[in-house]
Design an enzyme around this catalytic site. Structure first.
Site, PDB file in Angstrom:
ATOM      1  N   HIS A 190     -57.027  66.400  -7.953  1.00  0.00           N
ATOM      2  CA  HIS A 190     -55.865  67.294  -7.925  1.00  0.00           C
ATOM      3  C   HIS A 190     -54.636  66.606  -7.320  1.00  0.00           C
ATOM      4  O   HIS A 190     -54.736  65.612  -6.596  1.00  0.00           O
ATOM      5  CB  HIS A 190     -56.180  68.554  -7.112  1.00  0.00           C
ATOM      6  N   GLU A 210     -64.549  70.718  -3.236  1.00  0.00           N
ATOM      7  CA  GLU A 210     -64.622  69.629  -2.263  1.00  0.00           C
ATOM      8  C   GLU A 210     -65.793  69.881  -1.313  1.00  0.00           C
ATOM      9  O   GLU A 210     -66.323  70.999  -1.231  1.00  0.00           O
ATOM     10  CB  GLU A 210     -63.296  69.548  -1.491  1.00  0.00           C
TER      11      GLU A 210
END
Length: 202
Positions: A8, A81
């Protein structure tokens, strides 16, 4: 099968060197620009599916990339994550003061890190590899985009290459980096790793 594996774009916490983990932080203005650079980079690719972590910073990146492909973005929490537990929201300097011994483990032997209320990288790698194996069964001859996070991508590549997690920093990811992984029944090839050449004008 080719996986266009994307980290990202930048967030304010990335800029401040804060550990995000599962904390749901959105892209910064610079991160949005980075996502548009990725959109331009991937514009001409024949993409059959786009997958994203369920965290906003990844979803926003995927949504911008998808403006050129008009696919349904498939959200999968397996792409999150690593959960940094009590580290989330803390800066690197905070960790130097509060958790110096764990910070050394994080830098030198990340596969041994066990953070209070957090997640191990072994657990992260297994959920990431399970995701890849599942999508391989559905997209064996296709190009797909996967938008995820730095730790998740590094652990995923280690698993795909059958390398121990102690080598995960070999695959450390910059914000908005692009990796291209080619996979068939017998082998995995890294065609591109941690590439940010599309950000030169951002």
């Amino acid at each position: 099968m080719r996986i266009y594996l994307v980290r990202h774009g930048l967030t304010h916490w990335n800029h401040e060197f804060r550990y995000q983990g599962h904390t749901d932080i959105e892209l910064s203005p610079q991160g949005i620009e980075q996502a548009f650079a990725l959109k331009k980079r991937l514009k001409g690719e024949d993409i059959k599916a786009i997958f994203s972590s369920d965290l906003r910073r990844a979803r926003q990146t995927a949504e911008i990339i998808n403006q050129e492909h008009n696919l349904e973005i498939q959200i999968d929490p397996a792409l999150k994550e690593v959960n940094f537990g009590v580290w989330e929201g803390l800066t690197y300097q905070d960790l130097q003061q509060k958790y110096p011994e764990q910070l050394k483990i994080w830098k030198d032997t990340p596969h041994l890190l066990d953070i209070e209320t957090g997640e191990t990288f072994d657990s992260l790698m297994h959920r990431a590899i399970n995701f890849v194996n599942n999508i391989y069964n559905a997209y064996r001859k296709d190009n797909i985009i996967v938008v995820s996070h730095g730790g998740t991508i590094a652990a995923m590549i280690c698993g795909l290459m059958n390398e121990p997690l102690k080598f995960m920093w070999t695959y450390k990811q910059k914000n908005a980096a692009l990796n291209i992984i080619k996979r068939n029944n017998t082998k995995v090839v890294i065609e591109l790793l941690n590439d940010t050449s599309h950000l030169e004008l951002v």
